[in-house]
Design an enzyme around this catalytic site. Structure first.
Site, PDB file in Angstrom:
ATOM      1  N   GLY A 142       0.706  -0.891   0.110  1.00  0.00           N
ATOM      2  CA  GLY A 142       0.066  -0.059   0.503  1.00  0.00           C
ATOM      3  C   GLY A 142       0.948   1.604   0.252  1.00  0.00           C
ATOM      4  CB  THR A 224       4.945   0.504  11.234  1.00  0.00           C
ATOM      5  OG1 THR A 224       5.309   0.615  10.287  1.00  0.00           O
ATOM      6  CG2 THR A 224       6.779   1.243  12.237  1.00  0.00           C
ATOM      7  NE  ARG A 226      -5.352  -1.019  13.045  1.00  0.00           N
ATOM      8  CZ  ARG A 226      -5.003   0.345  12.872  1.00  0.00           C
ATOM      9  NH1 ARG A 226      -3.068   0.578  13.109  1.00  0.00           N
ATOM     10  NH2 ARG A 226      -5.944   1.570  12.842  1.00  0.00           N
ATOM     11  CD  GLU A 255      -1.739  -0.450  19.842  1.00  0.00           C
ATOM     12  OE1 GLU A 255      -2.290   0.142  19.817  1.00  0.00           O
ATOM     13  OE2 GLU A 255      -0.609  -1.298  19.627  1.00  0.00           O
ATOM     14  CG  HIS A 274      -0.820   2.475  17.652  1.00  0.00           C
ATOM     15  ND1 HIS A 274      -2.317   1.559  17.871  1.00  0.00           N
ATOM     16  CD2 HIS A 274      -1.085   3.581  16.422  1.00  0.00           C
ATOM     17  CE1 HIS A 274      -2.308   1.293  16.263  1.00  0.00           C
ATOM     18  NE2 HIS A 274      -1.535   2.565  15.737  1.00  0.00           N
ATOM     19  CB  ALA A 276       3.921   4.893  13.228  1.00  0.00           C
TER      20      ALA A 276
END
Length: 308
Positions: A142, A224, A226, A255, A274, A276
């Protein structure tokens, strides 16, 4: 009932003039019957099936991020005529940069180096490894995966990649220097494996014990995307046993990590919470885009739906 209203999280109250609602008050708001189509709810927390069942048909859930498939059942929402929108490509650079920050921190053992300096210890004769001429395996092409592939090539890495979509395969062919290969081959050949796939609630992890065992013992994993893409128990065991050399992780399942989790005791990992895409300017773009989607929907029913 109030139709055509945009509701925003309490944390956004200073950035928007719309009614703010705390996440823990969202259920009560929906149960009150106050929300009516074509209203829009800006949300950046998970919407479970029970909460989704309370959202009136003809309304919108607007998320300030790209990966929403683990936050809401997009197919179930569509079946109830609840629209779901996300924000594509808002943090591509930030996430790709954070990916390489983790990659470099692990390969050059930067946290341990920092601790040695602070403790007044002398430098060792041999320390860390380089990225140049190593093999980078990019799992998913992606927007972020493509940027990571390009940065890896700029570092002098040989880039392997997997691609599920036709446009990703076409991009790899046109980009040059990015070689598509099946996941098992990528795992066996890569010195660094970086995950950039979508993850939907309930999906099987892409990397379990067998996949981790197929990697080189000198390889590292970076995630980075899920946390659910990786079986955390299997990863912790692989890192503890030296099945793989290290990991740089920004996401986890569950998480946040519970206190005392064995992963926290390992010194061959670099962990971040989390963040990034958490740079202030990136966050502002995401919030502004999610608000824009919500306002456009309320005005004209116009929005960009999440692909299913």
């Amino acid at each position: 009932m109030s139709a055509g209203t945009v509701y925003v999280p309490s944390a956004w109250a200073g950035e928007a003039g719309e009614p703010a609602v705390a996440y823990d008050s969202l259920r009560a708001l929906l149960e009150s019957g106050t929300v009516a189509a074509p209203s829009a709810l800006c949300v950046d927390e998970p919407i479970d099936d029970r909460l989704l069942a309370l959202v009136p048909s003809g309304c919108l859930l607007s998320f300030p991020g790209t990966g929403v498939w683990d936050l809401v059942d997009v197919d179930r929402a569509a079946a109830r005529d609840v629209r779901v929108s996300n924000v594509a490509d808002y943090g591509t650079d930030a996430i790709a940069e954070h990916t390489f920050a983790l990659m470099l921190a692990v390969t050059r053992s930067l946290p341990r180096a920092d601790r040695r300096v602070r403790a007044g210890l002398p430098p060792p004769e041999v320390w860390g490894t380089t990225l140049a001429s190593r093999v980078l395996g990019v799992v998913g092409l992606g927007a972020v995966g493509r940027r990571v592939a390009r940065i890896g090539a700029a570092f002098g890495m040989r880039v392997l990649a997997t691609a599920r979509r036709e446009d990703s395969a076409r991009w790899a062919a046109e980009a040059g220097g990015v070689h598509l290969t099946p996941l098992p081959d990528l795992l066996e050949r890569s010195d660094v494996v970086s995950l950039h796939l979508r993850y939907a609630r309930g999906d099987r992890p892409t990397l379990g014990a067998a996949e981790l065992a197929s990697m080189k013992p000198t390889a590292i994993l970076v995630n980075t995307a899920r946390g659910g893409l990786v079986d955390l128990t299997a990863l912790t065991e692989a890192l503890a046993r030296g099945t793989i050399a290290g990991a740089g992780l920004d996401v986890f399942e569950p998480e946040p990590l519970p206190a005392g989790h064995p992963l926290l005791a390992l010194d061959n990992t670099v962990l971040s919470p989390h963040v990034a895409a958490g740079a202030p300017e990136v966050r502002r773009r995401a919030v502004a885009a999610a608000l824009g989607n919500a306002r456009d929907f309320v005005r004209s029913r116009s929005t960009v739906d999440v692909p299913r």
